[in-house]
Design a protein around this motif. Structure first.
Motif, PDB file in Angstrom:
ATOM      1  N   VAL A  54       0.858  -1.180   0.000  1.00 10.12           N
ATOM      2  CA  VAL A  54       0.000   0.000   0.000  1.00 10.12           C
ATOM      3  C   VAL A  54       0.897   1.233   0.000  1.00 10.12           C
ATOM      4  O   VAL A  54       1.848   1.319   0.766  1.00 10.12           O
ATOM      5  CB  VAL A  54      -0.936  -0.016   1.227  1.00 10.12           C
ATOM      6  CG1 VAL A  54      -1.738   1.268   1.303  1.00 10.12           C
ATOM      7  CG2 VAL A  54      -1.872  -1.203   1.118  1.00 10.12           C
ATOM      8  N   ASN A 124     -16.048   2.555  -7.484  1.00  8.84           N
ATOM      9  CA  ASN A 124     -15.156   1.656  -6.736  1.00  8.84           C
ATOM     10  C   ASN A 124     -14.399   0.690  -7.656  1.00  8.84           C
ATOM     11  O   ASN A 124     -13.898  -0.337  -7.221  1.00  8.84           O
ATOM     12  CB  ASN A 124     -15.928   0.885  -5.648  1.00  8.84           C
ATOM     13  CG  ASN A 124     -17.097   0.124  -6.227  1.00  8.84           C
ATOM     14  OD1 ASN A 124     -17.343   0.162  -7.441  1.00  8.84           O
ATOM     15  ND2 ASN A 124     -17.836  -0.565  -5.371  1.00  8.84           N
ATOM     16  N   LYS A 139      -6.694   3.721  -0.095  1.00 12.46           N
ATOM     17  CA  LYS A 139      -7.761   4.225   0.797  1.00 12.46           C
ATOM     18  C   LYS A 139      -8.929   3.244   0.859  1.00 12.46           C
ATOM     19  O   LYS A 139      -9.652   3.181   1.849  1.00 12.46           O
ATOM     20  CB  LYS A 139      -8.284   5.561   0.245  1.00 12.46           C
ATOM     21  CG  LYS A 139      -7.575   6.762   0.822  1.00 12.46           C
ATOM     22  CD  LYS A 139      -8.418   7.999   0.538  1.00 12.46           C
ATOM     23  CE  LYS A 139      -7.519   9.048  -0.097  1.00 12.46           C
ATOM     24  NZ  LYS A 139      -8.239  10.051  -0.855  1.00 12.46           N
ATOM     25  N   LEU A 141      -8.856  -0.146   0.488  1.00  4.62           N
ATOM     26  CA  LEU A 141      -8.604  -1.516   0.978  1.00  4.62           C
ATOM     27  C   LEU A 141      -8.477  -1.547   2.496  1.00  4.62           C
ATOM     28  O   LEU A 141      -7.659  -0.829   3.070  1.00  4.62           O
ATOM     29  CB  LEU A 141      -7.311  -2.076   0.362  1.00  4.62           C
ATOM     30  CG  LEU A 141      -7.288  -2.256  -1.157  1.00  4.62           C
ATOM     31  CD1 LEU A 141      -5.950  -2.828  -1.610  1.00  4.62           C
ATOM     32  CD2 LEU A 141      -8.433  -3.154  -1.623  1.00  4.62           C
ATOM     33  N   ARG A 142      -9.287  -2.378   3.129  1.00  5.24           N
ATOM     34  CA  ARG A 142      -9.284  -2.550   4.595  1.00  5.24           C
ATOM     35  C   ARG A 142      -9.424  -4.038   4.896  1.00  5.24           C
ATOM     36  O   ARG A 142      -9.840  -4.803   4.042  1.00  5.24           O
ATOM     37  CB  ARG A 142     -10.494  -1.834   5.223  1.00  5.24           C
ATOM     38  CG  ARG A 142     -10.494  -0.326   5.112  1.00  5.24           C
ATOM     39  CD  ARG A 142      -9.528   0.306   6.111  1.00  5.24           C
ATOM     40  NE  ARG A 142      -9.350   1.725   5.856  1.00  5.24           N
ATOM     41  CZ  ARG A 142      -8.483   2.249   5.004  1.00  5.24           C
ATOM     42  NH1 ARG A 142      -7.680   1.475   4.320  1.00  5.24           N
ATOM     43  NH2 ARG A 142      -8.372   3.553   4.831  1.00  5.24           N
ATOM     44  N   HIS A 143      -9.135  -4.422   6.138  1.00  9.32           N
ATOM     45  CA  HIS A 143      -9.368  -5.806   6.556  1.00  9.32           C
ATOM     46  C   HIS A 143     -10.837  -6.157   6.269  1.00  9.32           C
ATOM     47  O   HIS A 143     -11.731  -5.396   6.641  1.00  9.32           O
ATOM     48  CB  HIS A 143      -9.065  -5.942   8.053  1.00  9.32           C
ATOM     49  CG  HIS A 143      -9.097  -7.349   8.524  1.00  9.32           C
ATOM     50  ND1 HIS A 143      -7.991  -8.163   8.516  1.00  9.32           N
ATOM     51  CD2 HIS A 143     -10.135  -8.107   8.968  1.00  9.32           C
ATOM     52  CE1 HIS A 143      -8.330  -9.357   8.953  1.00  9.32           C
ATOM     53  NE2 HIS A 143      -9.628  -9.354   9.233  1.00  9.32           N
ATOM     54  N   THR A 145     -12.368  -6.182   3.349  1.00  5.00           N
ATOM     55  CA  THR A 145     -12.892  -5.650   2.080  1.00  5.00           C
ATOM     56  C   THR A 145     -12.996  -6.796   1.064  1.00  5.00           C
ATOM     57  O   THR A 145     -12.071  -7.601   0.935  1.00  5.00           O
ATOM     58  CB  THR A 145     -11.939  -4.550   1.512  1.00  5.00           C
ATOM     59  OG1 THR A 145     -11.757  -3.560   2.512  1.00  5.00           O
ATOM     60  CG2 THR A 145     -12.489  -3.929   0.253  1.00  5.00           C
ATOM     61  N   LEU A 166      -3.486  -7.744   3.505  1.00  2.00           N
ATOM     62  CA  LEU A 166      -4.181  -6.754   4.345  1.00  2.00           C
ATOM     63  C   LEU A 166      -5.414  -7.348   5.022  1.00  2.00           C
ATOM     64  O   LEU A 166      -6.083  -6.678   5.795  1.00  2.00           O
ATOM     65  CB  LEU A 166      -4.663  -5.580   3.484  1.00  2.00           C
ATOM     66  CG  LEU A 166      -3.653  -4.525   3.081  1.00  2.00           C
ATOM     67  CD1 LEU A 166      -4.307  -3.561   2.099  1.00  2.00           C
ATOM     68  CD2 LEU A 166      -3.164  -3.774   4.309  1.00  2.00           C
ATOM     69  N   CYS A 168      -8.003  -8.644   3.133  1.00  2.00           N
ATOM     70  CA  CYS A 168      -9.164  -8.550   2.230  1.00  2.00           C
ATOM     71  C   CYS A 168      -9.547  -9.952   1.758  1.00  2.00           C
ATOM     72  O   CYS A 168      -8.724 -10.874   1.776  1.00  2.00           O
ATOM     73  CB  CYS A 168      -8.827  -7.702   1.000  1.00  2.00           C
ATOM     74  SG  CYS A 168      -8.281  -6.044   1.390  1.00  2.00           S
ATOM     75  N   ASP A 232     -16.618  -4.929  -2.869  1.00  2.00           N
ATOM     76  CA  ASP A 232     -16.540  -3.534  -2.415  1.00  2.00           C
ATOM     77  C   ASP A 232     -15.562  -2.773  -3.313  1.00  2.00           C
ATOM     78  O   ASP A 232     -15.665  -1.561  -3.460  1.00  2.00           O
ATOM     79  CB  ASP A 232     -16.038  -3.477  -0.968  1.00  2.00           C
ATOM     80  CG  ASP A 232     -16.891  -4.341  -0.051  1.00  2.00           C
ATOM     81  OD1 ASP A 232     -18.104  -4.102   0.010  1.00  2.00           O
ATOM     82  OD2 ASP A 232     -16.336  -5.285   0.561  1.00  2.00           O
TER      83      ASP A 232
END
Ligand code: FAD
Length: 408
Positions: A54, A124, A139, A141-143, A145, A166, A168, A232
């Protein structure tokens, strides 16, 4: 008659290949002016890290900026696109309507991301080609996603691995039989795909995305067999398109890049009044260590090698420096980091008709040799840095010692 110091080189594309060409002009003794024109508003930066982690939003350039070891004394025109170029009169037209004149042109405009042929593209959906792309994706990508990656080439697999690390939930959709089949072949591609699957990534091979439905926050990605993947974030990593439109109308062959001779002079159907060379990802040229077929090679090191060679070619065309006498025979070399796998490829494994494991096994560190018509044409090393240097030398010796695979 213009004196040499008043002559101007226009380098179109202010990234790796453009910057390294400008440097090579200066180290080659060029005293005229150099103008670098770049469509992005940023100074040159390194693209490989964009897909391998990232990008640090707080200070992206601390790690990515490309530096120069010399003062290239160039005029920088950033955030401007060259829209047209008239090689008969040496005039370039920019997107703000201004023009500039040049005595020689370097085409260093690289490629842009190929897009899926969709009627509609929600916000997206991402590509990863520029620093701005990478910041936008970072921005999103999160746990947890849900991510769908279209494309399983190097960049698609690198992004999939980054997202998976991460936390995802990642699906990769590829039209091919296995990941990375085009550059590495079926055996190695399938082995690397199994590694990704073990780390939790799901592959949909032999499939393509036909539509994306939903809003800007959550979509259904529909595949050609009817499978629906909830996402997402969707990432398009299906290859690249050459940025050559600005050269239209000059009698150049712009099919799949700028066709060049072995010295990187662009091949024109009628003689152009000012010389033009192409460098980096956009240059399509023959490399006699393989055969006479012109190819584009989208590798970092190739951008550097072509920059140096094209500068020598143009310097000579401008009456400066020695003629280039030796054929240009750069050895393609590429690296890729995908999760815990460190890959290095030399030569052109994608041309092989025979693959053999030279060392290790496909589930751990390994070295694979590629042959075409019985002669070595590539090596892929997974793991061992020292082995990579040794096999690179071995391959270079085979390819440049005249052991060129014959097409017959
Ligand atoms: C995500 C990613 C990961 C990569 N990973 C690796 C790797 O691990 N190993 C490796 O060997 N290689 C890797 N590469 C490839 C490597 O980055 C490229 O080979 C290299 O960037 C090529 O440099 P270039 O200057 O030819 O083109 P680019 O870097 O694409 O630069 C071209 C520039 O020209 C500009 N431009 C385009 N059209 C115009 C115009 N008309 N007017 C003005 N400016 C214009 C563009 O905006 C761009 O800034 C990766 C590439 C990407 C995108």
């Amino acid at each position: 008659m213009t004196s040499p110091d008043e002559r101007r080189i226009a380098v179109v594309g202010a990234s790796l290949a453009g910057l390294r060409t400008a440097e090579a002009f200066r180290t080659g003794g060029w005293q005229g002016s150099i103008t670098l024109i770049g469509a992005e508003s940023h100074p040159p930066y390194s693209r490989p890290p964009l897909s391998k982690g990232v990008t640090d939003a707080a200070d992206p350039f601390s790690r990515l900026a490309l530096r120069s070891s010399i003062d290239i004394q160039a005029t920088w025109v950033l955030g401007r696109t060259v829209e047209a170029c008239d090689l008969t009169n040496g005039v370039l037209r920019l997107d703000d309507g201004t023009t500039l004149t040049a005595d020689a042109v370097v085409a260093a405009t690289g490629t842009r991301a190929r897009r899926l042929p969709l009627d509609r593209r929600p916000a997206n959906m991402h590509t990863v080609r520029t620093i701005d792309d990478a910041l936008a994706l970072g921005k999103a990508l999160r746990h947890g996603t849900r991510v769908v990656v279209a494309g399983a080439g190097f960049i698609g697999c690198e992004i999939a691995a980054t997202a998976s690390q991460l936390g995802c939930r990642v699906h990769v959709v590829t039209f091919d039989q296995t990941a990375m089949i085009a550059p590495l072949g079926h055996t190695v591609g399938a082995a690397l795909q199994r590694r990704h699957e073990r780390s939790g990534i799901t592959f949909h091979t032999g499939r393509t995305v036909v539509s994306v439905q939903g809003d800007d926050r959550c979509c259904d990605v529909i595949l050609d067999d009817g499978t629906t993947l909830r996402a997402d974030v969707t990432i398009e990593a299906i290859g690249s398109v050459c940025n050559t439109e600005w050269l239209t109308g000059n009698g150049l062959d712009l099919h799949e890049g700028v066709l060049c001779d072995n010295d990187l002079h662009a091949v024109a159907s009628t003689r152009t009044a000012i010389p033009i060379a192409a460098v980096g990802d956009v240059a399509r040229f023959p490399n006699p260590i393989f055969d006479a077929e012109p190819r584009r090679i989208e590798h970092w090191q190739m951008a550097v090698d072509t920059a140096r060679h094209a500068a020598r070619t143009l310097l000579h065309a401008l009456g400066h420096g020695q003629p280039v006498t030796n054929p240009f025979t750069p050895l393609p070399s590429f690296w890729s980091n995908q999760g815990s796998s460190r890959l290095q490829s030399f030569g052109l494994p994608g041309l092989a008709d025979h693959v053999e494991i030279l060392d290790g096994d496909l589930d751990h560190d390994f070295v694979v040799g590629y042959r075409r018509h019985g002669s070595p044409i590539g090596v892929m090393v997974c793991g061992g840095i020292r082995e990579a240097a040794r096999y690179r030398r071995w391959l270079a010796e085979h390819l440049t010692d005249g052991l060129v695979p014959s097409a017959s």
